[in-house]
Design a protein around this motif. Structure first.
Motif, mmCIF file in Angstrom:
data_model
loop_
_atom_site.group_PDB
_atom_site.id
_atom_site.type_symbol
_atom_site.label_atom_id
_atom_site.label_comp_id
_atom_site.label_asym_id
_atom_site.label_seq_id
_atom_site.Cartn_x
_atom_site.Cartn_y
_atom_site.Cartn_z
ATOM 1 N N ILE A 12 0.853 -1.182 0.000
ATOM 2 C CA ILE A 12 0.000 0.000 0.000
ATOM 3 C C ILE A 12 0.891 1.235 0.000
ATOM 4 N N LYS A 13 0.768 2.004 -1.070
ATOM 5 C CA LYS A 13 1.607 3.196 -1.247
ATOM 6 C C LYS A 13 1.026 4.396 -0.524
ATOM 7 N N ALA A 14 -0.299 4.490 -0.513
ATOM 8 C CA ALA A 14 -0.959 5.614 0.156
ATOM 9 C C ALA A 14 -2.418 5.264 0.411
ATOM 10 N N ILE A 15 -2.980 5.906 1.437
ATOM 11 C CA ILE A 15 -4.404 5.787 1.764
ATOM 12 C C ILE A 15 -4.967 7.202 1.793
ATOM 13 N N GLN A 16 -5.937 7.463 0.917
ATOM 14 C CA GLN A 16 -6.498 8.802 0.806
ATOM 15 C C GLN A 16 -7.953 8.801 1.285
ATOM 16 N N PRO A 17 -8.273 9.472 2.392
ATOM 17 C CA PRO A 17 -9.669 9.585 2.822
ATOM 18 C C PRO A 17 -10.476 10.307 1.747
ATOM 19 N N LYS A 18 -11.672 9.778 1.463
ATOM 20 C CA LYS A 18 -12.510 10.399 0.428
ATOM 21 C C LYS A 18 -13.978 10.249 0.797
ATOM 22 N N LEU A 24 -7.315 3.670 -2.103
ATOM 23 C CA LEU A 24 -5.997 3.086 -1.908
ATOM 24 C C LEU A 24 -5.165 3.261 -3.171
ATOM 25 N N ILE A 25 -3.889 3.556 -2.983
ATOM 26 C CA ILE A 25 -2.922 3.541 -4.069
ATOM 27 C C ILE A 25 -1.999 2.354 -3.801
ATOM 28 N N ILE A 26 -1.984 1.397 -4.715
ATOM 29 C CA ILE A 26 -1.264 0.148 -4.522
ATOM 30 C C ILE A 26 -0.044 0.096 -5.440
ATOM 31 N N ASP A 27 1.128 -0.045 -4.850
ATOM 32 C CA ASP A 27 2.354 -0.298 -5.604
ATOM 33 C C ASP A 27 2.329 -1.777 -5.990
ATOM 34 N N THR A 28 2.401 -2.070 -7.294
ATOM 35 C CA THR A 28 2.203 -3.438 -7.774
ATOM 36 C C THR A 28 3.479 -4.261 -7.868
ATOM 37 N N GLY A 29 4.619 -3.725 -7.470
ATOM 38 C CA GLY A 29 5.853 -4.495 -7.476
ATOM 39 C C GLY A 29 6.162 -5.034 -8.862
ATOM 40 N N GLU A 56 2.190 2.986 -14.312
ATOM 41 C CA GLU A 56 3.141 1.969 -14.770
ATOM 42 C C GLU A 56 3.382 0.904 -13.705
ATOM 43 N N HIS A 57 3.454 1.305 -12.447
ATOM 44 C CA HIS A 57 3.713 0.349 -11.365
ATOM 45 C C HIS A 57 2.737 0.541 -10.206
ATOM 46 N N TYR A 58 1.557 1.065 -10.496
ATOM 47 C CA TYR A 58 0.582 1.261 -9.426
ATOM 48 C C TYR A 58 -0.827 1.301 -9.999
ATOM 49 N N PHE A 59 -1.798 1.122 -9.120
ATOM 50 C CA PHE A 59 -3.191 1.379 -9.478
ATOM 51 C C PHE A 59 -3.908 1.933 -8.259
ATOM 52 N N CYS A 60 -5.016 2.602 -8.507
ATOM 53 C CA CYS A 60 -5.845 3.160 -7.433
ATOM 54 C C CYS A 60 -7.185 2.450 -7.407
ATOM 55 N N ALA A 61 -7.729 2.284 -6.204
ATOM 56 C CA ALA A 61 -9.032 1.640 -6.048
ATOM 57 C C ALA A 61 -9.781 2.303 -4.905
ATOM 58 N N ASP A 62 -11.069 2.549 -5.115
ATOM 59 C CA ASP A 62 -11.915 3.077 -4.052
ATOM 60 C C ASP A 62 -12.418 1.919 -3.193
ATOM 61 N N VAL A 63 -12.398 2.103 -1.880
ATOM 62 C CA VAL A 63 -12.786 1.059 -0.940
ATOM 63 C C VAL A 63 -13.962 1.558 -0.105
ATOM 64 N N THR A 75 -7.404 -2.124 8.837
ATOM 65 C CA THR A 75 -6.245 -1.882 9.698
ATOM 66 C C THR A 75 -4.959 -1.697 8.891
ATOM 67 N N ALA A 76 -5.079 -1.668 7.562
ATOM 68 C CA ALA A 76 -3.890 -1.512 6.717
ATOM 69 C C ALA A 76 -3.330 -0.104 6.855
ATOM 70 N N SER A 77 -2.044 0.014 6.587
ATOM 71 C CA SER A 77 -1.390 1.320 6.646
ATOM 72 C C SER A 77 -0.391 1.426 5.506
ATOM 73 N N THR A 78 0.153 2.602 5.308
ATOM 74 C CA THR A 78 1.148 2.808 4.259
ATOM 75 C C THR A 78 2.325 1.857 4.474
ATOM 76 N N GLY A 79 2.682 1.129 3.415
ATOM 77 C CA GLY A 79 3.781 0.173 3.503
ATOM 78 C C GLY A 79 3.353 -1.249 3.765
ATOM 79 N N THR A 80 2.068 -1.486 4.089
ATOM 80 C CA THR A 80 1.587 -2.848 4.334
ATOM 81 C C THR A 80 1.738 -3.693 3.076
ATOM 82 N N PRO A 81 2.419 -4.869 3.150
ATOM 83 C CA PRO A 81 2.534 -5.732 1.980
ATOM 84 C C PRO A 81 1.211 -6.436 1.693
#
Length: 218
Positions: A12-18, A24-29, A56-63, A75-81
């Protein structure tokens, strides 16, 4: 639909309240998104999410709040694998089992111990899901298709081979961790079908009367 065969570990690259929930912004490795389009489904720790932005190496998804309340994403946070899998195609090899990405509940790791070159995990499922978990049946844990070794009430165990430990987040998962659980899809539908026409007036669940009416017990 998914197979439960993890393609990459992202984070998880970032969590944006909306507007009361979040994006969520997910780094896809190492996972390539070249064949993905906006609106495609991607499983994140077994949770089916819709890609609303692709890089290129990420996607965003609304949760939604519903998803947050029922999964470990709350309970996820920035950096959670996170384990990642793209939706299956008609030509995909079904190496695992049919997975919907609709999490049924949150379980907990209660024990982790070496078993030869594998690691044996023992999990505690919510009591309401215990009836769906069968020895040598299939279960999806954080998006991973696994075979149930043993069952004892709401407790069950699985063996994780070295390849799965290396290619999924289970290698980093310790006793006390919470995990997303999805039970076998057929078990859920079988329960509902057994109710027959009474399903229109039922909230679900297997009862002794239901088993008697279906001829399973006398």
């Amino acid at each position: 639909m998914f197979t439960g065969i993890i393609l990459a570990i992202g984070k998880i690259k970032a969590i944006q309240p909306k507007g009361g929930d979040c994006r969520l912004i997910i780094d896809t490795g190492k996972l390539s998104l070249r064949e993905c389009a906006l609106g495609d489904s991607i499983a994140v720790n077994g949770v089916c999410l819709t890609a609303v932005e692709l890089g290129e190496h990420y996607f965003c998804a609304d949760v939604s709040n519903e998803t947050l309340s029922r999964t470990t994403l709350k309970t996820a946070s920035t950096g959670t694998p996170v384990n990642l899998e793209l939706a299956m195609t008609p030509s995909s090899r079904l190496g695992g089992h049919i997975v919907s990405g609709h999490v049924d509940g949150i379980g907990k790791v209660v024990e982790k111990q070496a078993d030869g070159r594998s690691i044996r995990f023992k999990f505690k499922a919510p009591d309401t899901l215990a009836k769906y978990i069968a020895e040598k049946g299939s279960i999806c844990i954080n998006g991973i298709s696994l075979t149930v070794n043993t069952v004892d009430g709401a407790y069950f165990s699985v063996n994780i081979v070295p390849h799965t430990l290396q290619e999924t987040t289970l290698g980093q998962t310790e006793a006390g961790s919470e995990v997303n659980l999805e039970v076998d899809l057929l078990a859920r539908y079988l329960e509902r079908l057994m109710q027959g026409e009474a399903a229109a007036y039922s909230q679900g669940g297997v009862t002794e009367a239901l088993l008697q009416n279906a001829g399973f017990i006398k």
